[in-house]
Scaffold this motif. Structure first.
Motif, PDB file in Angstrom:
ATOM      1  N   UNK A  24      -9.715  11.056   1.261  1.00  0.00           N
ATOM      2  CA  UNK A  24     -10.267  11.626   2.723  1.00  0.00           C
ATOM      3  C   UNK A  24      -8.977  11.511   3.206  1.00  0.00           C
ATOM      4  N   UNK A  25      -8.881  12.509   4.228  1.00  0.00           N
ATOM      5  CA  UNK A  25      -8.070  12.076   5.435  1.00  0.00           C
ATOM      6  C   UNK A  25      -9.140  12.539   6.452  1.00  0.00           C
ATOM      7  N   UNK A  26      -9.148  11.818   7.564  1.00  0.00           N
ATOM      8  CA  UNK A  26     -10.187  11.539   8.207  1.00  0.00           C
ATOM      9  C   UNK A  26      -9.017  11.476   9.967  1.00  0.00           C
ATOM     10  N   UNK A  45     -13.471  20.895   3.752  1.00  0.00           N
ATOM     11  CA  UNK A  45     -13.942  19.575   4.683  1.00  0.00           C
ATOM     12  C   UNK A  45     -14.949  20.014   5.694  1.00  0.00           C
ATOM     13  N   UNK A  46     -15.128  19.163   6.568  1.00  0.00           N
ATOM     14  CA  UNK A  46     -16.625  18.155   6.663  1.00  0.00           C
ATOM     15  C   UNK A  46     -16.299  17.126   8.098  1.00  0.00           C
ATOM     16  N   UNK A  47     -17.864  17.825   8.793  1.00  0.00           N
ATOM     17  CA  UNK A  47     -17.988  17.292  10.463  1.00  0.00           C
ATOM     18  C   UNK A  47     -19.665  16.208   9.972  1.00  0.00           C
ATOM     19  N   UNK A 103     -13.108  15.660   8.564  1.00  0.00           N
ATOM     20  CA  UNK A 103     -12.479  15.288   7.569  1.00  0.00           C
ATOM     21  C   UNK A 103     -12.028  16.532   6.332  1.00  0.00           C
ATOM     22  N   UNK A 104     -10.940  16.353   5.693  1.00  0.00           N
ATOM     23  CA  UNK A 104     -10.276  16.985   5.100  1.00  0.00           C
ATOM     24  C   UNK A 104     -10.447  16.497   3.333  1.00  0.00           C
ATOM     25  N   UNK A 105     -10.932  16.524   1.906  1.00  0.00           N
ATOM     26  CA  UNK A 105     -11.103  16.180   1.254  1.00  0.00           C
ATOM     27  C   UNK A 105     -10.159  17.018   0.532  1.00  0.00           C
ATOM     28  N   UNK A 106      -9.220  16.089  -0.501  1.00  0.00           N
ATOM     29  CA  UNK A 106      -8.587  16.507  -1.699  1.00  0.00           C
ATOM     30  C   UNK A 106      -9.197  15.835  -3.057  1.00  0.00           C
TER      31      UNK A 106
END
Lengths: 113, 113
Positions: B20-22, B67-69, B76-79
């Motif tokens: 997860x990239x924030x 992606x999520x807010x 965030x970007x989740x892989x």
């Protein structure tokens, strides 16, 4: 499709000289923006300058200026009195109608002491 | 001057792991983006996000990405299951309006082993 082309993969100039980086683009939009971003070795993406297509006057930010030729779809960046800290990758870019930025391949600029 | 921030600056993970990239966009911005840059290549658009939903996504942004807010400040970007080819610099960007200037964060360098 919107395209951004940078034909100079790499350039080197002496400190204090003036350098011009070339960019051409293709778009079907009437209202659009053009940007130059700088990416130093840290790889951070830094906005250098922005030009609105409807403005005839070329944008200027301190030592950075553009030569915007709308009819020719040309958008070059001029760096005056270049400094060692200007060494970086420079990307020409423009958002398309879907608001995604289309980047050129970049020009790696070396400022030599 | 407000800026986009990203954490972590560097993430190393094993293939198949989730990451997860924030990102914390500029506080009054409404449009959010993720881009990636594989080493030596140009910056590529991944996804744009507005009003709590994806506006646009590229063909790169497959089912492994999301992606999520989660709150009023983070993006965030989740892989889900990382692959070797996901190794890249990931940039978050935000803007105040559609086709407005996008301001980039410093990037997260993702290394998949």
């Amino acid at each position: 499709a919107q395209t951004v082309t940078q034909s100079q993969p790499e350039m080197s100039v002496q400190e204090a000289e003036t350098v011009t980086l070339s960019c051409t683009y293709d778009t079907s939009e009437n209202n659009y923006y053009l940007f130059w971003y700088k990416q130093p070795p840290s790889r951070q993406m830094i906005l250098v300058i922005r030009q609105e297509a409807y403005k005839q006057q070329n944008a200027t930010e301190n030592r950075f200026s553009v030569n915007f030729q709308k009819a020719a779809k040309s958008f070059s960046l001029k760096i005056s009195d270049s400094q060692l800290g200007d060494t970086a990758m420079y990307f020409c870019a423009s958002p398309n109608r879907d608001d995604k930025i289309i980047f050129g391949k970049g020009t790696r600029l070396h400022i030599l002491p | 001057e407000p800026e986009v921030t990203q954490t972590p600056s560097h993430q190393v993970t094993q293939m198949g792991q989730e990451v997860i990239l924030r990102c914390v966009p500029i506080s009054n911005h409404l449009y959010f983006y993720w881009y990636r840059q594989i080493l030596g290549q140009k910056v590529e658009f991944l996804v744009s996000f507005y009003n709590n939903e994806i506006s646009e996504k590229s063909e790169i942004f497959d089912d492994q990405f999301s992606v999520e807010r989660p709150d009023g400040s983070n993006f965030t970007l989740k892989i889900r299951s990382t692959k070797l080819e996901d190794s890249a610099m990931y940039f978050c960007a935000s803007s105040g309006g559609y086709t407005d200037t996008q301001y980039f964060g410093p990037g997260t360098r993702l290394t998949v082993l």
